[in-house]
Design a protein around this motif. Structure first.
Motif, PDB file in Angstrom:
ATOM      1  N   LYS A   1      25.921  51.778  39.857  1.00  0.00           N
ATOM      2  CA  LYS A   1      26.051  50.347  39.542  1.00  0.00           C
ATOM      3  C   LYS A   1      24.675  49.694  39.550  1.00  0.00           C
ATOM      4  CE  LYS A   1      30.610  50.110  39.781  1.00  0.00           C
ATOM      5  NZ  LYS A   1      31.347  50.195  38.584  1.00  0.00           N
ATOM      6  N   PRO A   2      24.456  48.745  38.648  1.00  0.00           N
ATOM      7  CA  PRO A   2      23.195  47.993  38.698  1.00  0.00           C
ATOM      8  C   PRO A   2      23.177  47.091  39.919  1.00  0.00           C
ATOM      9  CG  PRO A   2      24.655  47.039  37.066  1.00  0.00           C
ATOM     10  CD  PRO A   2      25.319  48.305  37.567  1.00  0.00           C
ATOM     11  N   ALA A   3      21.999  46.676  40.341  1.00  0.00           N
ATOM     12  CA  ALA A   3      21.892  45.803  41.502  1.00  0.00           C
ATOM     13  C   ALA A   3      22.557  44.453  41.229  1.00  0.00           C
ATOM     14  CB  ALA A   3      20.422  45.594  41.871  1.00  0.00           C
ATOM     15  N   HIS A   4      22.320  43.913  40.047  1.00  0.00           N
ATOM     16  CA  HIS A   4      22.894  42.609  39.656  1.00  0.00           C
ATOM     17  C   HIS A   4      23.342  42.676  38.209  1.00  0.00           C
ATOM     18  CE1 HIS A   4      21.571  40.434  43.242  1.00  0.00           C
ATOM     19  NE2 HIS A   4      20.482  41.191  43.186  1.00  0.00           N
ATOM     20  N   VAL A   5      24.314  41.841  37.878  1.00  0.00           N
ATOM     21  CA  VAL A   5      24.787  41.725  36.500  1.00  0.00           C
ATOM     22  C   VAL A   5      24.715  40.247  36.142  1.00  0.00           C
ATOM     23  CG1 VAL A   5      26.771  41.950  34.972  1.00  0.00           C
ATOM     24  CG2 VAL A   5      26.308  43.706  36.654  1.00  0.00           C
ATOM     25  N   ALA A   6      24.150  39.945  35.003  1.00  0.00           N
ATOM     26  CA  ALA A   6      24.079  38.547  34.547  1.00  0.00           C
ATOM     27  C   ALA A   6      25.485  38.050  34.259  1.00  0.00           C
ATOM     28  CB  ALA A   6      23.235  38.454  33.288  1.00  0.00           C
ATOM     29  N   GLU A   7      25.730  36.780  34.602  1.00  0.00           N
ATOM     30  CA  GLU A   7      27.056  36.205  34.355  1.00  0.00           C
ATOM     31  C   GLU A   7      27.267  36.027  32.866  1.00  0.00           C
ATOM     32  OE1 GLU A   7      28.201  32.842  36.627  1.00  0.00           O
ATOM     33  OE2 GLU A   7      27.097  33.523  38.377  1.00  0.00           O
ATOM     34  N   ASP A   8      28.514  36.208  32.458  1.00  0.00           N
ATOM     35  CA  ASP A   8      28.861  36.063  31.036  1.00  0.00           C
ATOM     36  C   ASP A   8      28.970  34.621  30.642  1.00  0.00           C
ATOM     37  OD1 ASP A   8      28.949  38.775  30.883  1.00  0.00           O
ATOM     38  OD2 ASP A   8      31.100  38.909  31.196  1.00  0.00           O
TER      39      ASP A   8
ATOM     40  N   MET B   1      40.565  45.527  39.780  1.00  0.00           N
ATOM     41  CA  MET B   1      39.356  45.396  38.985  1.00  0.00           C
ATOM     42  C   MET B   1      38.165  45.736  39.870  1.00  0.00           C
ATOM     43  SD  MET B   1      38.094  41.976  37.101  1.00  0.00           S
ATOM     44  CE  MET B   1      36.647  41.969  36.139  1.00  0.00           C
ATOM     45  N   PRO B   2      37.405  46.734  39.510  1.00  0.00           N
ATOM     46  CA  PRO B   2      36.255  47.104  40.337  1.00  0.00           C
ATOM     47  C   PRO B   2      35.073  46.156  40.145  1.00  0.00           C
ATOM     48  CG  PRO B   2      36.409  48.537  38.439  1.00  0.00           C
ATOM     49  CD  PRO B   2      37.626  47.648  38.416  1.00  0.00           C
ATOM     50  N   ALA B   3      34.219  46.121  41.135  1.00  0.00           N
ATOM     51  CA  ALA B   3      32.995  45.311  41.050  1.00  0.00           C
ATOM     52  C   ALA B   3      32.096  45.891  39.974  1.00  0.00           C
ATOM     53  CB  ALA B   3      32.278  45.320  42.392  1.00  0.00           C
ATOM     54  N   ARG B   4      31.362  45.019  39.280  1.00  0.00           N
ATOM     55  CA  ARG B   4      30.473  45.460  38.209  1.00  0.00           C
ATOM     56  C   ARG B   4      29.055  45.693  38.695  1.00  0.00           C
ATOM     57  NH1 ARG B   4      31.694  40.936  33.898  1.00  0.00           N
ATOM     58  NH2 ARG B   4      29.444  41.097  33.862  1.00  0.00           N
ATOM     59  N   SER B   5      28.740  45.281  39.910  1.00  0.00           N
ATOM     60  CA  SER B   5      27.384  45.480  40.428  1.00  0.00           C
ATOM     61  C   SER B   5      27.434  45.667  41.942  1.00  0.00           C
ATOM     62  CB  SER B   5      26.503  44.280  40.090  1.00  0.00           C
ATOM     63  OG  SER B   5      26.916  43.153  40.830  1.00  0.00           O
ATOM     64  N   ALA B   6      26.334  46.153  42.479  1.00  0.00           N
ATOM     65  CA  ALA B   6      26.224  46.327  43.924  1.00  0.00           C
ATOM     66  C   ALA B   6      26.305  44.974  44.628  1.00  0.00           C
ATOM     67  CB  ALA B   6      24.932  47.042  44.268  1.00  0.00           C
ATOM     68  N   ALA B   7      25.743  43.937  44.018  1.00  0.00           N
ATOM     69  CA  ALA B   7      25.771  42.605  44.619  1.00  0.00           C
ATOM     70  C   ALA B   7      27.196  42.081  44.731  1.00  0.00           C
ATOM     71  CB  ALA B   7      24.913  41.650  43.798  1.00  0.00           C
ATOM     72  N   GLN B   8      28.015  42.307  43.708  1.00  0.00           N
ATOM     73  CA  GLN B   8      29.417  41.885  43.759  1.00  0.00           C
ATOM     74  C   GLN B   8      30.153  42.633  44.860  1.00  0.00           C
ATOM     75  OE1 GLN B   8      31.124  42.599  39.889  1.00  0.00           O
ATOM     76  NE2 GLN B   8      31.070  40.427  39.376  1.00  0.00           N
ATOM     77  N   GLN B   9      29.888  43.919  44.984  1.00  0.00           N
ATOM     78  CA  GLN B   9      30.559  44.736  45.990  1.00  0.00           C
ATOM     79  C   GLN B   9      30.207  44.259  47.392  1.00  0.00           C
ATOM     80  OE1 GLN B   9      29.193  47.249  48.179  1.00  0.00           O
ATOM     81  NE2 GLN B   9      31.176  47.965  48.857  1.00  0.00           N
ATOM     82  N   LYS B  10      28.955  43.956  47.625  1.00  0.00           N
ATOM     83  CA  LYS B  10      28.510  43.473  48.932  1.00  0.00           C
ATOM     84  C   LYS B  10      29.112  42.104  49.244  1.00  0.00           C
ATOM     85  CE  LYS B  10      24.044  45.789  48.802  1.00  0.00           C
ATOM     86  NZ  LYS B  10      22.589  45.572  48.777  1.00  0.00           N
TER      87      LYS B  10
ATOM     88  N   THR C   1      32.561  51.934  44.578  1.00  0.00           N
ATOM     89  CA  THR C   1      31.359  52.648  44.994  1.00  0.00           C
ATOM     90  C   THR C   1      30.145  52.036  44.313  1.00  0.00           C
ATOM     91  OG1 THR C   1      31.581  54.273  43.237  1.00  0.00           O
ATOM     92  CG2 THR C   1      32.585  54.820  45.345  1.00  0.00           C
ATOM     93  N   ARG C   2      29.033  52.052  44.992  1.00  0.00           N
ATOM     94  CA  ARG C   2      27.808  51.466  44.446  1.00  0.00           C
ATOM     95  C   ARG C   2      27.049  52.449  43.562  1.00  0.00           C
ATOM     96  NH1 ARG C   2      25.276  48.759  49.760  1.00  0.00           N
ATOM     97  NH2 ARG C   2      27.235  47.989  50.548  1.00  0.00           N
TER      98      ARG C   2
END
Length: 62
Positions: free
Chosen positions: A55-62, A1-10, A51-52
């Motif tokens: 991707k958005p910088a942040h994603v709001a939690e569901d 499962m890939p990260a949904r945002s740059a913040a998650q990836q970092k 890859t970033r």
């Protein structure tokens, strides 16, 4: 499962570093501290490899 945002990836990259022993777990903050405890090394690798680009910088939690 890939990260949904740059913040998650970092955060996944930081958690992976701690899981491998390259970084102290006590140096982690926020999401990366939770990730290192709750995710396997394979899961963290999947998130950190995302890859970033586009991707958005942040994603709001569901």
């Amino acid at each position: 499962m890939p990260a949904r945002s740059a913040a998650q990836q970092k955060a996944a990259g930081a958690a992976l570093s701690a899981k491998r022993g390259d970084t102290l777990k006590s140096d982690l903050k926020g999401a990366s501290r939770q990730m290192v405890e709750s995710m396997s090394e394979t899961q963290l690798e999947d998130f950190a490899r995302t890859t970033r680009k586009g991707k958005p910088a942040h994603v709001a939690e569901d």
